[in-house]
Design a protein around this motif. Structure first.
Motif, mmCIF file in Angstrom:
data_model
loop_
_atom_site.group_PDB
_atom_site.id
_atom_site.type_symbol
_atom_site.label_atom_id
_atom_site.label_comp_id
_atom_site.label_asym_id
_atom_site.label_seq_id
_atom_site.Cartn_x
_atom_site.Cartn_y
_atom_site.Cartn_z
ATOM 1 N N TYR A 13 9.745 1.174 22.565
ATOM 2 C CA TYR A 13 9.075 2.088 23.495
ATOM 3 C C TYR A 13 9.016 1.550 24.922
ATOM 4 C CZ TYR A 13 7.438 5.665 20.226
ATOM 5 O OH TYR A 13 7.373 6.722 19.341
ATOM 6 N N ASN A 14 9.397 0.300 25.124
ATOM 7 C CA ASN A 14 9.388 -0.288 26.468
ATOM 8 C C ASN A 14 8.061 -0.044 27.200
ATOM 9 O OD1 ASN A 14 12.740 0.265 26.329
ATOM 10 N ND2 ASN A 14 12.039 -1.707 27.132
ATOM 11 N N GLN A 15 6.957 -0.237 26.482
ATOM 12 C CA GLN A 15 5.606 -0.247 27.059
ATOM 13 C C GLN A 15 5.169 1.119 27.600
ATOM 14 O OE1 GLN A 15 4.787 -3.813 29.568
ATOM 15 N NE2 GLN A 15 6.993 -4.196 29.445
ATOM 16 N N SER A 16 5.709 2.211 27.088
ATOM 17 C CA SER A 16 5.540 3.508 27.750
ATOM 18 C C SER A 16 4.346 4.330 27.271
ATOM 19 C CB SER A 16 6.819 4.335 27.582
ATOM 20 O OG SER A 16 7.092 4.572 26.209
ATOM 21 N N LEU A 17 3.636 3.908 26.216
ATOM 22 C CA LEU A 17 2.577 4.728 25.652
ATOM 23 C C LEU A 17 1.193 4.150 25.903
ATOM 24 C CD1 LEU A 17 4.145 5.437 22.126
ATOM 25 C CD2 LEU A 17 4.398 6.804 24.208
ATOM 26 N N SER A 18 0.196 5.015 25.916
ATOM 27 C CA SER A 18 -1.183 4.548 25.871
ATOM 28 C C SER A 18 -1.480 4.056 24.459
ATOM 29 C CB SER A 18 -2.142 5.677 26.234
ATOM 30 O OG SER A 18 -2.127 6.676 25.221
ATOM 31 N N VAL A 19 -2.539 3.308 24.296
ATOM 32 C CA VAL A 19 -2.877 2.802 22.963
ATOM 33 C C VAL A 19 -3.165 3.942 21.987
ATOM 34 C CG1 VAL A 19 -4.535 1.429 21.632
ATOM 35 C CG2 VAL A 19 -3.642 0.561 23.809
ATOM 36 N N PRO A 20 -4.003 4.937 22.322
ATOM 37 C CA PRO A 20 -4.228 6.033 21.366
ATOM 38 C C PRO A 20 -2.952 6.788 20.995
ATOM 39 C CG PRO A 20 -5.922 6.042 23.054
ATOM 40 C CD PRO A 20 -4.873 5.065 23.506
ATOM 41 N N GLU A 21 -2.085 7.048 22.000
ATOM 42 C CA GLU A 21 -0.835 7.752 21.713
ATOM 43 C C GLU A 21 0.080 6.907 20.836
ATOM 44 O OE1 GLU A 21 2.139 10.758 21.777
ATOM 45 O OE2 GLU A 21 -0.023 10.782 22.150
ATOM 46 N N ALA A 22 0.118 5.612 21.105
ATOM 47 C CA ALA A 22 0.954 4.720 20.299
ATOM 48 C C ALA A 22 0.463 4.676 18.852
ATOM 49 C CB ALA A 22 0.950 3.320 20.900
ATOM 50 N N MET A 23 -0.838 4.646 18.658
ATOM 51 C CA MET A 23 -1.389 4.649 17.300
ATOM 52 C C MET A 23 -1.014 5.932 16.573
ATOM 53 S SD MET A 23 -5.129 3.007 18.201
ATOM 54 C CE MET A 23 -5.805 3.194 16.546
ATOM 55 N N ALA A 24 -1.127 7.054 17.271
ATOM 56 C CA ALA A 24 -0.799 8.340 16.646
ATOM 57 C C ALA A 24 0.682 8.425 16.291
ATOM 58 C CB ALA A 24 -1.186 9.482 17.589
ATOM 59 N N ARG A 25 1.542 7.997 17.206
ATOM 60 C CA ARG A 25 2.988 8.064 16.933
ATOM 61 C C ARG A 25 3.381 7.070 15.836
ATOM 62 N NH1 ARG A 25 6.654 9.696 22.200
ATOM 63 N NH2 ARG A 25 5.073 10.918 23.307
ATOM 64 N N ALA A 26 2.770 5.885 15.847
ATOM 65 C CA ALA A 26 3.119 4.881 14.838
ATOM 66 C C ALA A 26 2.824 5.395 13.438
ATOM 67 C CB ALA A 26 2.355 3.586 15.105
ATOM 68 N N ARG A 27 1.721 6.095 13.275
ATOM 69 C CA ARG A 27 1.385 6.625 11.946
ATOM 70 C C ARG A 27 2.444 7.625 11.476
ATOM 71 N NH1 ARG A 27 -4.064 6.973 14.331
ATOM 72 N NH2 ARG A 27 -5.353 5.272 13.486
ATOM 73 N N ILE A 28 2.973 8.405 12.404
ATOM 74 C CA ILE A 28 4.033 9.360 12.053
ATOM 75 C C ILE A 28 5.340 8.631 11.750
ATOM 76 C CG2 ILE A 28 5.424 11.284 12.921
ATOM 77 C CD1 ILE A 28 2.930 12.102 14.582
ATOM 78 N N LEU A 29 5.649 7.614 12.562
ATOM 79 C CA LEU A 29 6.899 6.866 12.377
ATOM 80 C C LEU A 29 6.896 6.026 11.105
ATOM 81 C CD1 LEU A 29 7.731 5.634 16.010
ATOM 82 C CD2 LEU A 29 8.514 7.689 14.820
ATOM 83 N N ASP A 30 5.713 5.794 10.526
ATOM 84 C CA ASP A 30 5.641 5.007 9.293
ATOM 85 C C ASP A 30 6.490 5.595 8.170
ATOM 86 O OD1 ASP A 30 4.069 2.862 10.044
ATOM 87 O OD2 ASP A 30 2.172 3.841 9.526
ATOM 88 N N ASP A 31 6.762 6.885 8.224
ATOM 89 C CA ASP A 31 7.541 7.533 7.168
ATOM 90 C C ASP A 31 9.042 7.476 7.410
ATOM 91 O OD1 ASP A 31 5.220 8.266 5.772
ATOM 92 O OD2 ASP A 31 5.005 10.119 6.939
ATOM 93 N N GLU A 32 9.469 6.813 8.493
ATOM 94 C CA GLU A 32 10.891 6.816 8.863
ATOM 95 C C GLU A 32 11.654 5.574 8.412
ATOM 96 O OE1 GLU A 32 12.273 9.590 10.123
ATOM 97 O OE2 GLU A 32 10.248 10.402 9.853
ATOM 98 N N GLY A 33 10.973 4.625 7.778
ATOM 99 C CA GLY A 33 11.649 3.439 7.249
ATOM 100 C C GLY A 33 12.193 2.513 8.315
ATOM 101 N N LEU A 34 11.483 2.377 9.426
ATOM 102 C CA LEU A 34 11.929 1.532 10.533
ATOM 103 C C LEU A 34 11.641 0.056 10.259
ATOM 104 C CD1 LEU A 34 10.573 3.715 13.481
ATOM 105 C CD2 LEU A 34 12.940 3.599 12.644
ATOM 106 N N ALA A 35 12.488 -0.803 10.812
ATOM 107 C CA ALA A 35 12.278 -2.252 10.671
ATOM 108 C C ALA A 35 11.176 -2.745 11.595
ATOM 109 C CB ALA A 35 13.577 -3.009 10.948
ATOM 110 N N TRP A 36 11.081 -2.162 12.804
ATOM 111 C CA TRP A 36 9.962 -2.483 13.676
ATOM 112 C C TRP A 36 9.811 -1.444 14.780
ATOM 113 C CZ3 TRP A 36 13.583 -6.954 14.711
ATOM 114 C CH2 TRP A 36 14.250 -6.861 15.938
ATOM 115 N N ILE A 37 8.602 -1.428 15.362
ATOM 116 C CA ILE A 37 8.295 -0.642 16.558
ATOM 117 C C ILE A 37 7.989 -1.650 17.658
ATOM 118 C CG2 ILE A 37 6.722 1.018 17.623
ATOM 119 C CD1 ILE A 37 6.106 2.030 14.758
ATOM 120 N N GLU A 38 8.772 -1.597 18.724
ATOM 121 C CA GLU A 38 8.697 -2.641 19.761
ATOM 122 C C GLU A 38 7.930 -2.171 20.995
ATOM 123 O OE1 GLU A 38 12.003 -5.106 22.399
ATOM 124 O OE2 GLU A 38 12.504 -4.411 20.369
ATOM 125 N N GLU A 39 7.036 -3.037 21.477
ATOM 126 C CA GLU A 39 6.279 -2.832 22.721
ATOM 127 C C GLU A 39 5.843 -1.380 22.932
ATOM 128 O OE1 GLU A 39 8.365 -4.593 26.073
ATOM 129 O OE2 GLU A 39 7.261 -6.446 25.744
#
Length: 360
Positions: free
Chosen positions: A196-222
């Motif tokens: 994400y190159n530091q582009s999200l607020s903390v609340p938005e990042a938390m919300a998106r991360a929960r959705i991305l959890d179902d995508e089988g990603l190796a990591w979510i960066e910055e």
């Protein structure tokens, strides 16, 4: 190995065009502003390294800082640990982050390259390891879904086993479209990471991360501002997917703060920002103590040697900004960068290209 004595330090600025430009959610880098370093010794051995300046605005100041460092250490032995202590003491009141830290790290990398050349050994061997092949991932810009699919297919065809795509679109639906297009093109076996190159607020990042959890990603960066360790800790707690930090850790103090906060599940070390080869070795020990797998950021030539001697080594980032000015850029074979069995770190200049892209 013969003793080496510093004669002089030469710093040259080059602006290397990137094709295609490096696009992120935080901006576009159309050309790589680099400062090339030649550490010349009385014995005729020259150590080479480069720093990536991020913006052309700072190429001149970093080059001048390097030349001043060369004046400070002229006549000293090429002993990186001693030189690191000397420069840290000299710059204590100013601090050793930012431009000073970048210059010091470039100088340190050149010093280690000179030592390895004088010993007739690849850097990895000088550091106590063996020549080997290091697992690598292909690192891509921020792309539309169709472009991401094409890039993933190309990476798969080249033998990469992992790929990173930059996201941070206005809405999560666009992020998901890119990830799923990448997965469809790459196949089920390729590891996919997002940045994400530091582009999200903390609340938005938390919300998106929960959705991305179902995508089988190796990591979510910055996902949010790099120095917000408390914010990243909240995101890491909210997500099942691993959170990756590290490329913007300025030396061990930042790394220690991130570990203490529980900000990251992984560590991505940038050899320049962490303090050169000397700083990397200390950071690798810190990561081992914290149980953090270590990946690299940029500098594939030098980072391959360093990951090869790093406990818990994970993945090398393949994004070679300096390739156009190098005699032999890092080469990927079968999803790995093969360290060449040659003295030094593998950094040597294509002087014709250096002249072509000279910026000063």
């Amino acid at each position: 190995m013969e003793k080496l004595t510093i004669h002089s330090l030469v710093a040259r600025a080059v602006l290397v065009p990137l094709d295609p430009p490096l696009t992120t959610a935080s901006g576009v880098v159309a050309a790589a502003p680099l400062v090339l370093i030649d550490l010349k010794t009385e014995e005729g051995v020259t150590g080479c390294a480069y720093v990536f300046c991020y913006s052309p605005v700072v190429m001149g100041p970093i080059a001048e800082t390097l030349r001043n460092i060369g004046d400070l250490v002229k006549g000293a032995a090429v002993a990186p640990q001693d030189l690191d202590r000397l420069l840290r003491a000299r710059f204590r009141l100013l601090g050793v982050q930012g431009l000073v830290g970048m210059a010091m790290a470039g100088f340190d990398m050149a010093a280690w390259d000179a030592l390895a050349k004088a010993a007739g050994l690849p850097l990895v061997s000088l550091l106590g390891g063996t020549v080997c092949a290091v697992p690598v991932y292909d690192s891509h810009s921020m792309l539309a879904a169709d472009q991401a699919a094409a890039a993933a297919a190309e990476s798969h065809a080249k033998g990469f086993g992992a790929i990173k795509v930059k996201i941070g679109h206005p809405g999560i639906a666009e992020d998901l479209a890119v990830i799923r297009a990448t997965r469809d093109a790459a196949g089920p076996d390729m590891a996919i990471m997002v940045d994400y190159n530091q582009s999200l607020s903390v609340p938005e990042a938390m919300a998106r991360a929960r959705i991305l959890d179902d995508e089988g990603l190796a990591w979510i960066e910055e996902p949010t501002i790099a120095e917000d360790f408390a914010g990243h800790a909240k995101i890491a707690d909210a997500a099942r997917t691993a959170v990756q930090l590290g490329e913007n850790w300025w030396g061990l103090p930042d790394m220690q703060k991130a570990i203490a906060a529980g900000a990251s599940d992984l560590a991505m070390i940038d050899v320049m920002k962490i303090g050169g080869v000397t700083g990397w070795m200390k950071a690798a020990a810190l990561a081992e103590g914290a149980g953090l797998p270590v990946s690299s950021h940029l500098w594939p030539e030098v980072s391959a040697h360093l990951l090869a001697v790093t406990p818990g080594a994970h993945l090398l980032e393949y994004l070679d900004l300096a390739a156009p000015v190098l005699q032999q850029p890092a080469q990927v074979q079968g999803g790995k960068v093969v360290i060449r069995d040659e003295p030094g770190s593998g950094v040597a200049w294509d002087e014709a290209a250096v002249s072509r892209y000279a910026a000063d």
